[in-house]
Enzyme design. Sequence first.
Site, PDB file in Angstrom:
ATOM      1  CB  THR A  64      -0.858   0.217   1.342  1.00 14.69           C
ATOM      2  OG1 THR A  64      -1.583  -1.335   1.228  1.00 14.69           O
ATOM      3  CG2 THR A  64      -1.443   1.311   1.235  1.00 14.69           C
ATOM      4  CB  SER A  76       2.744   7.387  -2.819  1.00 17.86           C
ATOM      5  OG  SER A  76       3.811   7.640  -1.763  1.00 17.86           O
ATOM      6  CB  ALA A 105       9.861   0.703   3.810  1.00 18.35           C
ATOM      7  CG  ASP A 106       6.310   4.630   6.637  1.00 24.11           C
ATOM      8  OD1 ASP A 106       5.809   5.627   5.355  1.00 24.11           O
ATOM      9  OD2 ASP A 106       5.213   4.141   7.206  1.00 24.11           O
ATOM     10  CE  LYS A 138       5.277  -2.359   5.022  1.00 26.54           C
ATOM     11  NZ  LYS A 138       5.311  -1.131   4.207  1.00 26.54           N
ATOM     12  N   GLY A 192       0.598   4.420   5.848  1.00 18.31           N
ATOM     13  CA  GLY A 192      -0.629   4.570   4.911  1.00 18.31           C
ATOM     14  C   GLY A 192      -1.433   3.806   5.887  1.00 18.31           C
ATOM     15  CD  GLU A 207       1.710  -1.600   4.080  1.00 18.11           C
ATOM     16  OE1 GLU A 207       0.953  -0.682   3.511  1.00 18.11           O
ATOM     17  OE2 GLU A 207       2.199  -1.307   5.138  1.00 18.11           O
ATOM     18  CE  LYS A 217       9.968   7.241   2.029  1.00 19.74           C
ATOM     19  NZ  LYS A 217       8.644   6.552   1.688  1.00 19.74           N
TER      20      LYS A 217
HETATM   21  C1  5RP Z   1       1.615   2.069   4.473  1.00 18.13           C
HETATM   22  C2  5RP Z   1       2.842   1.821   4.102  1.00 18.13           C
HETATM   23  C3  5RP Z   1       3.714   2.456   3.711  1.00 18.13           C
HETATM   24  O1  5RP Z   1       4.284   1.250   2.925  1.00 18.13           O
HETATM   25  C4  5RP Z   1       4.688   3.279   3.836  1.00 18.13           C
HETATM   26  O2  5RP Z   1       3.769   4.292   3.934  1.00 18.13           O
HETATM   27  C5  5RP Z   1       5.151   4.166   2.502  1.00 18.13           C
HETATM   28  O3  5RP Z   1       4.317   4.884   1.319  1.00 18.13           O
HETATM   29  P1  5RP Z   1       4.665   5.482   0.513  1.00 18.13           P
HETATM   30  O4  5RP Z   1       5.328   4.498  -0.664  1.00 18.13           O
HETATM   31  O5  5RP Z   1       3.363   6.785   0.197  1.00 18.13           O
HETATM   32  O6  5RP Z   1       5.832   6.808   0.800  1.00 18.13           O
HETATM   33  O7  5RP Z   1       3.290   1.165   5.346  1.00 18.13           O
HETATM   34  O8  5RP Z   1       1.072   1.787   5.621  1.00 18.13           O
END
Ligand code: 5RP
Length: 228
Positions: A34, A36, A89-90, A100, A103, A109, A127
């Site tokens: 999940t 962007s 990942a964050d 993570k 989102g 996940e 990241k």
């Molecule tokens: C959602 C997540 C996403 O993988 C994480 O937030 C990264 O998101 P993005 O690709 O939008 O930076 O863990 O729960």
Amino acid sequence: MSTPSTLTQDELKTLVGQAALQYVTPGEIVGVGTGSTVNKFIDALASMKDQIRGAVSSSVASTERLRALGIPVFDANEVEALSVYIDGADEIDSRGHMVKGGGAALTREKIVAALARTFVCIADESKRVDVLGRFPLPVEVIPMAAAQIARRFAALGGTATVRMREGAPLVTDNGQHILDVTGLQITDPLAFESDVSQWPGVVTVGVFAHQKASVCLLGTAQGVQTLR
Ligand code: 5RP
């Protein structure tokens, strides 16, 4: 698209989303995360939708995007194992441990990741961290336990805040709330994940150390780097 040294964060996400296609095996069902970055992967996956059986999705949002592109979505209970799970990942460290849940999809996940033999993390270079904890740690909680869990994080030096949306606590796909915890330095992600996962009322902690990335496709100014 711009030249590599001037790529925007969005273009880096597109690059790694497309690069992840090499891990998709024709004829199989693919695990889909999940966010962007994963949205870029889903868009790329549409180009091979006739070669795969479909996907297991980790959120309502990804399910809707997959179906809109004509990719069949299977329930996780219909699948015994997946070759690959692809997600963003964050934060990610040098050993593949991740934070993570930015989102709010961390529980599903982790469930889909647990079905997969290989976790491919796709992320832009912002990241990468040496120690997890710079990004506020998402923790999905049963609402009646939120204050109790916040006190336990305070005892570890963290500050937990209920994630809000439009003036009310955000409700996850599973009907629960999210705490975002700042001020932590997660130096032993495996032990931390094991410990916090035992706290009453914690549904899922956003540290992915037991289900860490097998490989990370990192979008950088020099192009896609593969970290193992
Ligand atoms: C959602 C997540 C996403 O993988 C994480 O937030 C990264 O998101 P993005 O690709 O939008 O930076 O863990 O729960």
